[in-house]
Design a protein around this motif. Sequence first.
Motif, PDB file in Angstrom:
ATOM      1  N   ALA A  70      31.998  38.087  53.223  1.00  0.00           N
ATOM      2  CA  ALA A  70      33.160  38.429  52.419  1.00  0.00           C
ATOM      3  C   ALA A  70      34.241  37.323  52.431  1.00  0.00           C
ATOM      4  O   ALA A  70      34.935  37.301  51.529  1.00  0.00           O
ATOM      5  N   ASN A 111      36.046  36.118  48.911  1.00  0.00           N
ATOM      6  CA  ASN A 111      37.389  36.601  48.863  1.00  0.00           C
ATOM      7  C   ASN A 111      37.948  35.159  48.527  1.00  0.00           C
ATOM      8  O   ASN A 111      39.069  35.032  47.670  1.00  0.00           O
ATOM      9  N   ASP A 112      37.498  34.311  49.235  1.00  0.00           N
ATOM     10  CA  ASP A 112      37.999  32.655  48.950  1.00  0.00           C
ATOM     11  C   ASP A 112      37.640  32.402  47.503  1.00  0.00           C
ATOM     12  O   ASP A 112      38.470  31.742  46.575  1.00  0.00           O
ATOM     13  N   THR A 149      35.875  40.839  44.585  1.00  0.00           N
ATOM     14  CA  THR A 149      36.709  41.486  45.591  1.00  0.00           C
ATOM     15  C   THR A 149      35.903  42.852  46.149  1.00  0.00           C
ATOM     16  O   THR A 149      35.865  43.112  47.290  1.00  0.00           O
ATOM     17  N   ALA A 180      33.002  42.034  48.505  1.00  0.00           N
ATOM     18  CA  ALA A 180      33.608  41.739  49.811  1.00  0.00           C
ATOM     19  C   ALA A 180      34.144  43.046  50.442  1.00  0.00           C
ATOM     20  O   ALA A 180      34.087  43.166  51.684  1.00  0.00           O
ATOM     21  N   ASP A 181      34.808  43.922  49.629  1.00  0.00           N
ATOM     22  CA  ASP A 181      34.959  45.179  50.495  1.00  0.00           C
ATOM     23  C   ASP A 181      33.896  45.823  50.848  1.00  0.00           C
ATOM     24  O   ASP A 181      33.906  46.538  51.904  1.00  0.00           O
TER      25      ASP A 181
END
Length: 434
Positions: free
Chosen positions: A50, A54-55, A387, A390-391
């Motif tokens: 994640a 996100n990065d 996103t 990752a979530d």
Amino acid sequence: MANTILSSGVRNNLLTLQQTTAQQGVLQNRLATGKRVNSAIDNPVNYFTALNLNDRGGQLKGLLDGISNGIQTITAASKGIDSITKLVGSLQSTIKQAQNEAAANRPTVAGTLALGNQAEAIATNSTIKDVALNKLVQGTAAAATAGTPGNAGLAAASSTIRLTAATPTATTFDIAITATTTVRDLVEGINKSGIATASVGNDGKLSIVGTGSDALSVDVGTGVGAAFAASATNAAESALLVGTADVSAAVQVGSSAARTSLVQQFNDLRDQIDALAKDAGFNGINLLGGDRLSITLNEKTGSNKNKIDVQGDLLSSASLGISKANNLQTSIAGEFSLQNDNDLNKAADALTNSLASLRATSSSLGSKLAVVQTRQDFTKELINTLTTGADNLVAADPNEEGASLLALNTRQQLSQTALSLANQADQGVLRLFQ
């Protein structure tokens, strides 16, 4: 201090209560942060995956600003071309207006010699105009009578009348004259030339008007084409037809007042093209000023880096081939005459070519803009995908965590009750020794 001895029941209930409290803390932290994985301790695989997603999403968000600025830069240039196209359209209207205002801008050999008179009209029972048109051109001058058409008196040796329009390359037209050629034949021949038109008025005077704005001359001689040779009395004989001193000398055009008034209008519109092109920049980059725009489309470096380059054009009235207008009779370096028909035709062609060039530039910018806008939409969707991914790995389900916390609270209450009962049981054992 001696260690306190706890019974097995109390110890088990106490341990259960401690575990419940610890689990409550974990759930409360998940609900507070919205994540079920808050550190590598929770789930190292999900946490670092994640983190990477996100990065990358953050890097792409940073690129969106550059892409957005690039879109605005291309849009500004495109809007500039649209406005310049309208200005070129206004220039075309100015040229058309000048072309329509040509009546006062034609070389005219205005006849002062009447080829017929009232006495001849009475003798032939016709009008003065018909007397003039019916007269023979070549031969000994003679008045018209009831039985003869009369003669204008052009020398028998002269067999050609030549019209010459002064253009960058002189254009000529030869009219053959024989013993039977009448003034009517001469008028018809001139009207077929494309260089000038002729007519005989009710007063019997022949007038010749150039069809263009170039200077016009009339010569009398022998031979046609390259073999033409002006007669020794060329000036006198050419003047014989219309009565002016010498129509063999080029008759210059006059200046059209209407065209004169359009010169400044044309040049002002032309200057606005240059000014508008200079103002079509965005954020320091002007694609109509020859600048280069580079838009980065991904977060990678080196050979894996993806970008699009948009090379602008140095757009100006000069680069579009639009010359400045002047009020002279001929063009000069870098300028064209708004009084000259040939120059006006060339200017109209140049404006048509300018529009074609603008359309090509606009099409190229439109293609680049479509690519960048597509990449902008793709980048936004990719950020959303990253996103969401990752979530999915670390985000907590508030409904599930809330239900679990509620169950733990109930379990805690039950554990507390069980602990209390265990204590009461221990106390009952002690009362046996009292």
